[in-house]
Design a protein around this motif. Structure first.
Motif, PDB file in Angstrom:
ATOM      1  N   HIS A  14      -3.151   0.030  -3.749  1.00  0.00           N
ATOM      2  CA  HIS A  14      -2.243  -1.104  -3.787  1.00  0.00           C
ATOM      3  C   HIS A  14      -1.423  -1.058  -5.069  1.00  0.00           C
ATOM      4  CE1 HIS A  14      -5.498  -2.505  -1.012  1.00  0.00           C
ATOM      5  NE2 HIS A  14      -4.421  -2.536  -0.267  1.00  0.00           N
ATOM      6  N   PRO A  61      -0.242   5.697   0.266  1.00  0.00           N
ATOM      7  CA  PRO A  61      -1.394   6.587   0.430  1.00  0.00           C
ATOM      8  C   PRO A  61      -1.824   7.181  -0.908  1.00  0.00           C
ATOM      9  CG  PRO A  61       0.415   7.170   1.932  1.00  0.00           C
ATOM     10  CD  PRO A  61       0.968   6.207   0.929  1.00  0.00           C
ATOM     11  N   TYR A 104      -5.886   4.190   0.936  1.00  0.00           N
ATOM     12  CA  TYR A 104      -4.702   3.500   0.453  1.00  0.00           C
ATOM     13  C   TYR A 104      -4.944   2.910  -0.928  1.00  0.00           C
ATOM     14  CZ  TYR A 104      -2.760   3.770   5.151  1.00  0.00           C
ATOM     15  OH  TYR A 104      -2.256   4.213   6.343  1.00  0.00           O
ATOM     16  N   THR A 161       0.810  -1.221   0.000  1.00  0.00           N
ATOM     17  CA  THR A 161       0.000   0.000   0.000  1.00  0.00           C
ATOM     18  C   THR A 161       0.836   1.259   0.000  1.00  0.00           C
ATOM     19  OG1 THR A 161      -0.229  -0.716   2.264  1.00  0.00           O
ATOM     20  CG2 THR A 161      -2.250  -0.376   1.061  1.00  0.00           C
TER      21      THR A 161
END
Lengths: 311, 259
Positions: B244, B236, B242, B234
């Protein structure tokens, strides 16, 4: 979509749930199943345990969330998940099309939350059972993990039992003084099965920066590094309870899996190995048939708990 | 998105600099499906330490079914990989993730720093397929020194791209950082593609935002599976949630992530 033509030689039962073979995928290591559908024949698996679901979506922890350690890895994902409603509307449509039992791992902050999720999932098409993660902190009791106090573990088990007709498996935390006490408590409270172990709490430090390698500082250790600990706990629990036990902890090969069955596990879950070897569950299933043949046995059930401890 | 698990024979391994290697493997299924910016997960050895696969962006791809990976030896995994020999077998999963959006707008500016140059070679080759004139585009490449940078620059020159360079020690091109070269060319480009150290990409994204130029970045993180299951990779996102890197990336538009 051809169902695997396994004969009944590998079939096992967890309460009212029949598995075509004892090999499941562990929660948190197999997403919601679909993530692996190009690499794994999902129809061959004994069962799929999906990523832990909470009542409301959880964003998870800040990064870094994972770090590799010797023969293992630490994770502090923070139980990131889509929440029970989105799970049902977005994830179940794929899962219910599978000819493989789907077990939903559930988690909560309070006894009531566990009960509510279990109630919400009861009767949802395509769900064959629940696995209850009791390694979470009980927010109302100062953050003590449910799974570390026998009374709290029993209360959660009882609440889930009341809320659903589905078979329930309680997943034990290894971070306790006496795993057998925990196992007996959840058995008495109505569990149909016990799975263990969840991750062992650990940490790692970057000595150059003097910082922890995980933003959460501590995390759960998994992978081959924890297998001996898991095997010992499975053996202790299987010797003490009469409900089926599901072994988890560093299982990568059929030999690993057979160790757990000999120690008394009725089934096993492949966890971290899904990350580095997605074919591990299928290889184990194939290997189990070969093991039976080599041992001159006809059925995997005749292997369970046959550890020879005498001289 | 379709990915494959392939046992791949090592076709070549070349030492490009003291700690930089180019590995070529036969991976016909992965190579045929690969798009610039995507990556593969490589099991460097059939053992438990190191345990996890290592992510590598796809550096080169050929219609003959080979994949090229470029890497620097930085730890246990890459040191093992650097020791493979021709004929060895490696287990790869790929192609994975979201790659670059290839638009016809031009001219483009390709900006790479260090090992971040790796996926840009595949991108540069693929961009030529749509009747592009590479001499109109801009390629800005930077690295620690000439030894590391020079062989990579040749790849782009061979394709016909004009290349400007910068090195940390001044041994090749401008003494300094790549973003410094961007100011002069940015007004003339319609799209930027970049991969490299995080601080470099942060500056580039900000410059592109101010100039209102579309910018795609390729991110690098630790990841255990590359498949969207471990949720370990993750970063931000711009909206506070979040994202991926393995599935939603590794290529993002600059505005999609929080810098």
């Amino acid at each position: 979509m051809v169902a695997a033509s396994d004969t009944k030689e590998l079939q096992v039962r967890i309460g009212s749930l029949t598995l075509r073979n004892p090999v499941m995928t562990a929660s948190g290591t197999f997403g919601y199943g679909r993530e692996f559908s190009n690499l794994v024949n999902l129809h061959r698996l004994g069962g799929i345990v999906v990523k832990g679901i909470s009542l409301l979506p959880r964003p998870g922890n800040p990064p870094p969330r994972i770090v590799e350690t010797a023969c293992g890895m630490l994770n502090a994902i923070g139980l990131e998940n889509v929440g029970v409603e989105r799970f049902i509307t977005e994830k179940m449509s794929f899962l219910k099309g599978l000819d493989t039992p789907v077990i939903v791992n559930i988690l909560g902050d309070s006894v009531e939350e566990y009960g509510e999720i279990a109630h919400r999932l009861d009767g949802v098409e395509g769900i064959s059972g629940l696995e209850v993660n009791i390694s979470c902190p009980n927010v109302k009791k100062g953050g003590v993990a449910f799974g570390t106090v026998p009374e709290m573990a029993a209360t959660v088990t009882g609440a889930v039992r009341q809320a659903t007709r589905l078979p329930i498996i309680i997943k034990l935390s290894p971070n306790v003084t006496d795993i057998v006490l925990m196992a007996r408590a959840v058995e008495e409270a109505g569990a149909d099965g016990i799975s263990l172990i969840n991750t062992l709490i650990g940490m790692a430090i970057d000595t150059k920066t003097r910082k922890p390698r995980l933003a959460n500082v501590i995390g759960g250790l998994s992978g081959p590094a924890i297998k001996p600990v898991a095997l010992r706990m499975v053996w202790q629990v299987a010797s003490a309870v009469s409900i089926p036990v599901i072994g988890i902890g560093g299982i990568t090969t059929v030999d690993d899996a057979m160790e757990f069955l000999l120690a008394g596990a009725t089934a096993i879950q492949v966890g971290t190995a899904n990350f580095y070897e997605p074919s591990a569950p299928e290889q184990i299933i194939q290997g189990m048939k070969e093991y039976l043949h080599q041992q001159g046995e006809h059925c995997i059930r005749d292997i369970i708990g046959t550890l020879q401890t005498g001289i | 998105m379709v990915e494959f698990q392939e046992k791949c024979r090592v076709a070549s391994i070349d030492q490009m600099a003291s700690d930089v290697y180019r590995l070529t493997v036969h991976a016909p299924l992965i190579a045929a499906a690969a798009h610039p910016g995507q990556f593969v997960m490589v099991r460097v050895a059939d053992r438990y330490d190191p345990l996890l696969r290592r992510p590598f962006s796809i550096h080169q791809q050929s219609s003959g079914g080979t994949l090229g990976l470029l890497f620097k030896t930085i730890g246990k995994g890459t040191n093992i990989l650097a020791a493979v020999t021709v004929g060895d077998s490696l287990d790869l999963i790929g192609p994975l993730g979201r790659g670059f959006d290839l638009e016809r707008e031009r001219p483009v500016c390709i900006i790479g720093g260090g090992m971040g140059i790796a996926p840009l070679c595949f991108l540069a080759r693929q961009l030529l397929l749509s009747d592009r004139q590479p001499e109109m585009d801009h390629v800005l490449l930077g690295a620690r020194n000439r030894e590391e940078l020079s062989p990579l620059v040749d790849d782009f020159i061979d394709l016909g791209y004009p290349v400007q360079t910068a090195t940390d020690d001044g041994s090749m091109g401008q003494h300094g950082y790549i973003p410094d070269l961007l100011d002069a060319v940015l007004p003339a480009v319609s799209r930027v593609y970049t991969c490299g150290p995080h601080p470099m990409m942060k500056i580039i994204v900000e410059k592109c935002r101010q100039a209102d130029v579309s910018c795609q970045v390729s991110l690098e993180t630790h990841m255990a599976c590359g498949l969207g299951a471990c949720l370990g990779c993750t970063v931000p996102g711009a909206d506070g949630k979040y994202v991926h890197v393995c599935r939603q990336g590794p290529v993002f538009y600059g505005g999609e992530v929080a810098w």
